[in-house]
Design a protein around this motif. Structure first.
Motif, PDB file in Angstrom:
ATOM      1  N   ILE A   1       0.179   7.727  -8.452  1.00 47.88           N
ATOM      2  CA  ILE A   1      -0.551   7.436  -7.204  1.00 47.88           C
ATOM      3  C   ILE A   1      -1.800   6.585  -7.461  1.00 47.88           C
ATOM      4  CG2 ILE A   1      -1.857   8.473  -5.299  1.00 47.88           C
ATOM      5  CD1 ILE A   1       0.414  10.593  -5.144  1.00 47.88           C
ATOM      6  N   PRO A   2      -2.649   6.938  -8.438  1.00 46.68           N
ATOM      7  CA  PRO A   2      -3.764   6.015  -8.730  1.00 46.68           C
ATOM      8  C   PRO A   2      -3.275   4.636  -9.208  1.00 46.68           C
ATOM      9  CG  PRO A   2      -4.191   8.165  -9.686  1.00 46.68           C
ATOM     10  CD  PRO A   2      -2.773   8.179  -9.193  1.00 46.68           C
ATOM     11  N   LEU A   3      -2.171   4.631  -9.968  1.00 47.99           N
ATOM     12  CA  LEU A   3      -1.606   3.359 -10.429  1.00 47.99           C
ATOM     13  C   LEU A   3      -1.148   2.512  -9.242  1.00 47.99           C
ATOM     14  CD1 LEU A   3      -1.138   1.962 -13.139  1.00 47.99           C
ATOM     15  CD2 LEU A   3       1.139   2.977 -13.182  1.00 47.99           C
ATOM     16  N   ALA A   4      -0.567   3.150  -8.240  1.00 54.30           N
ATOM     17  CA  ALA A   4      -0.136   2.429  -7.036  1.00 54.30           C
ATOM     18  C   ALA A   4      -1.327   1.804  -6.324  1.00 54.30           C
ATOM     19  CB  ALA A   4       0.603   3.379  -6.090  1.00 54.30           C
ATOM     20  N   LEU A   5      -2.434   2.521  -6.278  1.00 56.33           N
ATOM     21  CA  LEU A   5      -3.636   1.971  -5.646  1.00 56.33           C
ATOM     22  C   LEU A   5      -4.160   0.765  -6.406  1.00 56.33           C
ATOM     23  CD1 LEU A   5      -5.414   5.327  -4.725  1.00 56.33           C
ATOM     24  CD2 LEU A   5      -4.219   3.754  -3.175  1.00 56.33           C
ATOM     25  N   TYR A   6      -3.953   0.755  -7.710  1.00 52.21           N
ATOM     26  CA  TYR A   6      -4.396  -0.360  -8.543  1.00 52.21           C
ATOM     27  C   TYR A   6      -3.418  -1.530  -8.507  1.00 52.21           C
ATOM     28  CZ  TYR A   6      -5.679  -2.994 -12.714  1.00 52.21           C
ATOM     29  OH  TYR A   6      -6.022  -3.997 -13.578  1.00 52.21           O
ATOM     30  N   LEU A   7      -2.110  -1.231  -8.600  1.00 51.17           N
ATOM     31  CA  LEU A   7      -1.102  -2.286  -8.722  1.00 51.17           C
ATOM     32  C   LEU A   7      -0.617  -2.848  -7.388  1.00 51.17           C
ATOM     33  CD1 LEU A   7       1.167  -0.829 -11.562  1.00 51.17           C
ATOM     34  CD2 LEU A   7      -0.538  -2.654 -11.750  1.00 51.17           C
ATOM     35  N   GLY A   8      -0.726  -2.075  -6.331  1.00 50.52           N
ATOM     36  CA  GLY A   8      -0.223  -2.545  -5.034  1.00 50.52           C
ATOM     37  C   GLY A   8      -0.970  -3.789  -4.576  1.00 50.52           C
ATOM     38  N   HIS A   9      -0.219  -4.735  -4.047  1.00 53.80           N
ATOM     39  CA  HIS A   9      -0.817  -6.014  -3.658  1.00 53.80           C
ATOM     40  C   HIS A   9      -1.537  -5.932  -2.322  1.00 53.80           C
ATOM     41  CE1 HIS A   9       1.027  -7.960  -7.059  1.00 53.80           C
ATOM     42  NE2 HIS A   9       2.224  -7.514  -6.699  1.00 53.80           N
ATOM     43  N   ASP A  10      -1.045  -5.106  -1.427  1.00 58.22           N
ATOM     44  CA  ASP A  10      -1.654  -4.962  -0.110  1.00 58.22           C
ATOM     45  C   ASP A  10      -1.476  -3.512   0.355  1.00 58.22           C
ATOM     46  OD1 ASP A  10       1.035  -4.799   0.568  1.00 58.22           O
ATOM     47  OD2 ASP A  10       1.081  -6.651   1.706  1.00 58.22           O
ATOM     48  N   ALA A  11      -2.000  -3.222   1.520  1.00 55.60           N
ATOM     49  CA  ALA A  11      -1.953  -1.840   2.014  1.00 55.60           C
ATOM     50  C   ALA A  11      -0.524  -1.341   2.193  1.00 55.60           C
ATOM     51  CB  ALA A  11      -2.723  -1.733   3.331  1.00 55.60           C
ATOM     52  N   VAL A  12       0.363  -2.194   2.683  1.00 51.28           N
ATOM     53  CA  VAL A  12       1.752  -1.778   2.892  1.00 51.28           C
ATOM     54  C   VAL A  12       2.437  -1.501   1.563  1.00 51.28           C
ATOM     55  CG1 VAL A  12       4.006  -2.509   3.772  1.00 51.28           C
ATOM     56  CG2 VAL A  12       1.950  -2.971   5.109  1.00 51.28           C
ATOM     57  N   GLY A  13       2.221  -2.356   0.584  1.00 53.01           N
ATOM     58  CA  GLY A  13       2.800  -2.141  -0.734  1.00 53.01           C
ATOM     59  C   GLY A  13       2.293  -0.857  -1.366  1.00 53.01           C
ATOM     60  N   LYS A  14       0.991  -0.624  -1.272  1.00 55.99           N
ATOM     61  CA  LYS A  14       0.420   0.613  -1.813  1.00 55.99           C
ATOM     62  C   LYS A  14       1.009   1.827  -1.100  1.00 55.99           C
ATOM     63  CE  LYS A  14      -3.888  -1.569  -3.144  1.00 55.99           C
ATOM     64  NZ  LYS A  14      -5.323  -1.688  -2.963  1.00 55.99           N
ATOM     65  N   ALA A  15       1.125   1.736   0.222  1.00 54.67           N
ATOM     66  CA  ALA A  15       1.674   2.852   0.999  1.00 54.67           C
ATOM     67  C   ALA A  15       3.120   3.139   0.600  1.00 54.67           C
ATOM     68  CB  ALA A  15       1.581   2.549   2.495  1.00 54.67           C
ATOM     69  N   LEU A  16       3.924   2.096   0.417  1.00 53.48           N
ATOM     70  CA  LEU A  16       5.316   2.288   0.011  1.00 53.48           C
ATOM     71  C   LEU A  16       5.420   2.897  -1.386  1.00 53.48           C
ATOM     72  CD1 LEU A  16       6.980  -0.966   1.364  1.00 53.48           C
ATOM     73  CD2 LEU A  16       7.413   1.372   2.135  1.00 53.48           C
ATOM     74  N   MET A  17       4.573   2.461  -2.275  1.00 54.65           N
ATOM     75  CA  MET A  17       4.603   3.008  -3.630  1.00 54.65           C
ATOM     76  C   MET A  17       4.230   4.492  -3.618  1.00 54.65           C
ATOM     77  SD  MET A  17       2.888  -0.245  -5.574  1.00 54.65           S
ATOM     78  CE  MET A  17       3.243   0.116  -7.286  1.00 54.65           C
ATOM     79  N   ILE A  18       3.182   4.844  -2.878  1.00 55.52           N
ATOM     80  CA  ILE A  18       2.752   6.237  -2.794  1.00 55.52           C
ATOM     81  C   ILE A  18       3.794   7.075  -2.057  1.00 55.52           C
ATOM     82  CG2 ILE A  18       1.015   7.788  -1.790  1.00 55.52           C
ATOM     83  CD1 ILE A  18      -1.051   5.513  -2.424  1.00 55.52           C
ATOM     84  N   ALA A  19       4.350   6.531  -0.972  1.00 55.69           N
ATOM     85  CA  ALA A  19       5.362   7.279  -0.203  1.00 55.69           C
ATOM     86  C   ALA A  19       6.591   7.571  -1.058  1.00 55.69           C
ATOM     87  CB  ALA A  19       5.753   6.498   1.050  1.00 55.69           C
ATOM     88  N   SER A  20       6.984   6.624  -1.908  1.00 63.26           N
ATOM     89  CA  SER A  20       8.161   6.868  -2.751  1.00 63.26           C
ATOM     90  C   SER A  20       7.889   7.972  -3.768  1.00 63.26           C
ATOM     91  CB  SER A  20       8.620   5.575  -3.443  1.00 63.26           C
ATOM     92  OG  SER A  20       7.676   5.122  -4.390  1.00 63.26           O
TER      93      SER A  20
END
Length: 122
Positions: A46-65
């Motif tokens: 989850i912290p990695l998703a916040l760092y690696l996600g390109h935008d809010a939607v990408g971060k949300a999808l990574m965390i949701a998965s």
């Protein structure tokens, strides 16, 4: 026989439901190795998703998965506990129920890998 807690409404119902949920998470963490592993995976991802996600939607999808894996693992653990409560004998239907629950966890993990792969490398 219906639960005596079913009649609760309003704030009391919400407080009770929250307490039951916390107890369920504690029980899963204490008794289910796979759940513990997936919680620790989430602590890292989850912290990695916040760092690696390109935008809010990408971060949300990574965390949701990641959260989907945990939700499906909780459901799988509930199925396994229920099957074991009914009987510990080997039975084709018990095996089928457990195997299907396990397959759901596998698909959630595949979903996580696909989402992360597409969002990081696309």
């Amino acid at each position: 026989m219906e639960s005596p807690y079913k009649g609760k409404t309003g704030m009391r119902r919400l407080i009770n439901a929250f307490g039951y949920s916390v107890e369920g998470i504690k029980a899963a963490y204490l008794n289910e190795d796979a759940f513990r592993q997936e919680v620790w995976m989430a602590v890292i991802l989850i912290p990695l998703a916040l760092y690696l996600g390109h935008d809010a939607v990408g971060k949300a999808l990574m965390i949701a998965s990641v959260l989907l894996v945990i939700v499906v693992e909780l459901l799988n653990s509930a199925i396994e506990a229920t099957v074991d409560r009914i009987s510990l004998e080997n039975h084709q239907l018990a095996k089928r129920a457990k195997d299907i629950g396990s397959a759901a966890v596998l698909l959630a993990l595949v979903n996580l890998a696909v989402c992360w792969g597409l969002l990081i490398f696309a």
